[in-house]
Scaffold this motif. Structure first.
Motif, short mmCIF file in Angstrom:
data_model
loop_
_atom_site.label_atom_id
_atom_site.label_comp_id
_atom_site.label_asym_id
_atom_site.label_seq_id
_atom_site.Cartn_x
_atom_site.Cartn_y
_atom_site.Cartn_z
N UNK A 98 33.85 18.95 -15.30
CA UNK A 98 32.76 19.17 -16.24
C UNK A 98 33.31 19.39 -17.64
N UNK A 99 32.59 18.86 -18.63
CA UNK A 99 32.99 19.07 -20.01
C UNK A 99 32.20 20.20 -20.65
N UNK A 104 26.89 25.42 -22.33
CA UNK A 104 26.45 24.26 -23.09
C UNK A 104 27.19 23.01 -22.62
N UNK A 105 26.52 21.87 -22.78
CA UNK A 105 27.13 20.56 -22.57
C UNK A 105 27.36 19.93 -23.94
N UNK A 106 28.49 19.25 -24.13
CA UNK A 106 28.69 18.57 -25.41
C UNK A 106 27.66 17.45 -25.58
N UNK A 107 27.39 17.11 -26.81
CA UNK A 107 26.44 16.03 -27.13
C UNK A 107 25.03 16.32 -26.62
N UNK A 137 35.03 29.12 -24.42
CA UNK A 137 36.04 28.62 -23.50
C UNK A 137 35.43 27.71 -22.46
N UNK A 138 36.23 27.16 -21.60
CA UNK A 138 35.76 26.27 -20.53
C UNK A 138 35.11 27.04 -19.39
N UNK A 139 35.35 28.34 -19.33
CA UNK A 139 34.78 29.17 -18.26
C UNK A 139 34.36 30.51 -18.86
N UNK A 140 33.63 31.29 -18.07
CA UNK A 140 33.24 32.63 -18.53
C UNK A 140 34.46 33.49 -18.81
#
Length: 83
Positions: free
Chosen positions: A2-3, A70-73, A21-24
């Motif tokens: 996942x991005x 959040x998801x990019x884009x 960050x990529x995670x909590x």
């Protein structure tokens, strides 16, 4: 993989701290790193307040940390994905 990314937010009496960050766990670590820097700067000017300004590991005893994913884009309003 996942991005998506996570933003951690902590609102103190005077400031809003954020970390991402990529995670909590990564977002929380970034946020608490910002708090530590802020605390260190305060204590450099006011060393007598060391007992009243909590260290990072004790912050969640005083303030809540909220997480937003959040998801990019993508577009968001109030934490809700719109597009």
């Amino acid at each position: 993989m996942s991005q998506s990314f996570v933003v951690a937010e902590m609102n103190t009496h005077h400031f809003m701290f954020r970390g991402a960050g990529r995670s909590r766990e990564q977002a929380r670590a970034a946020l608490l790193g910002a708090w530590t820097r802020h605390r260190d700067d305060l204590l450099a000017r006011f060393p007598e307040r060391s007992g009243s300004i909590p260290a990072a590991e004790r912050m969640e005893e005083h303030f809540n940390i909220h997480y937003l994913e959040f998801d990019p884009d993508a577009g968001y309003r109030d934490g809700e994905r719109l597009v």
